[in-house]
Design a protein around this motif. Structure first.
Motif: not given
Length: 270
Positions: A225-232
């Motif tokens: 979840d953190i990776l997805a938010q960060m990448t976006m």
């Protein structure tokens, strides 16, 4: 005093008052076109974007855009050859939607990479670089394979400094040298293997825009979840966006993934 498009247009025209340049303002598109008078090659600047940066950073933002325009025009007006410039050739990652033709109409050379990305090749010119096209290749009698081998070799010579943040027991590695090739480091197999050897979970990687590479040792669902938010977030803010989808690195391959909230990611079927 509030900055408006007309005020910004006037400032840029004054700063770019070179006798070789001409400027054209489009009220409909709210943009300023700056080009060489002779060749008509040039760049188009969206004024609201510049105003937004000006409101954040003041005159520094104007200095940067003027330097960017001037350098871009200089590059357009010169002929370059690859022979003798071997040490200045590097790979650059772009989205698959990135144009495969230069504004001059020349075909850019590239290689397929993942379902989300392609590899183009750049001739480094110091403050900026020029993407290599087929005309430059033909001029020296080179092949795409030669350029790829040279660029890959040069990539390995770059420094690979990074910062590590640990969030919810997941390690995030940030590469942001700001040398124009941060995302390109994703193509360095030995670097990927080096980070993988330290990983306790699944190794993922993301290139949301040109000036950052994120690798992450994901050990739990929260990490995804953190990776997805960060990448976006990085994707939305980047000067040259690439992809908002991260990758899983396994068996020496990069596979784009959709990260589903509170779930393990699903591989993209492209």
């Amino acid at each position: 005093m509030k900055m408006t498009s007309l005020k910004m247009k006037k400032i840029l025209e004054e700063r770019l008052s070179d006798s070789n340049f001409s400027t054209t303002y489009s009220r409909e598109k709210d943009s300023l076109r700056v080009e060489w008078k002779d060749s008509k090659q040039g760049v188009t600047i969206k004024l609201p974007n510049i105003i937004g940066k000006y409101n954040q950073r003041g005159d520094q933002a104007i200095d940067e855009i003027v330097e960017h325009i001037t350098e871009s025009l200089r590059i357009m007006n010169q002929a370059y050859q690859l022979a003798g410039m071997e040490k200045n050739i590097f790979p650059v990652i772009r989205a698959t939607s990135f144009p495969t033709k230069a504004k001059s109409g020349n075909e850019l050379i590239y290689k397929d990479h993942t379902a989300e990305t392609r590899i183009f090749y750049a001739l480094d010119l110091g403050k900026s670089y020029r993407l290599i096209d087929q005309v430059m290749l033909d001029k020296d009698g080179w092949t795409l394979k030669q350029v790829d081998e040279i660029a890959t070799f040069n990539l390995r010579s770059l420094e690979n400094n990074y910062k590590v943040d640990t969030v919810a027991d997941n390690d995030f590695y940030f590469f942001a040298k700001q040398d124009g090739y941060d995302a390109s480091r994703l193509l360095n197999d030995s670097l990927l293997e080096s980070i993988k050897s330290k990983s306790k979970g699944e190794l993922t990687a993301a290139v949301p825009h040109q000036d950052v590479l994120i690798m992450a040792d994901i050990r739990n669902k929260t990490g995804y979840d953190i990776l997805a938010q960060m990448t976006m977030k990085f994707f939305a803010e980047g000067r040259i966006p690439i992809t908002s989808l991260p990758f899983i690195y396994e068996d020496n391959k990069l596979t784009p993934i959709f990260v589903l909230a509170k779930n393990r990611p699903e591989k993209e079927n492209k």
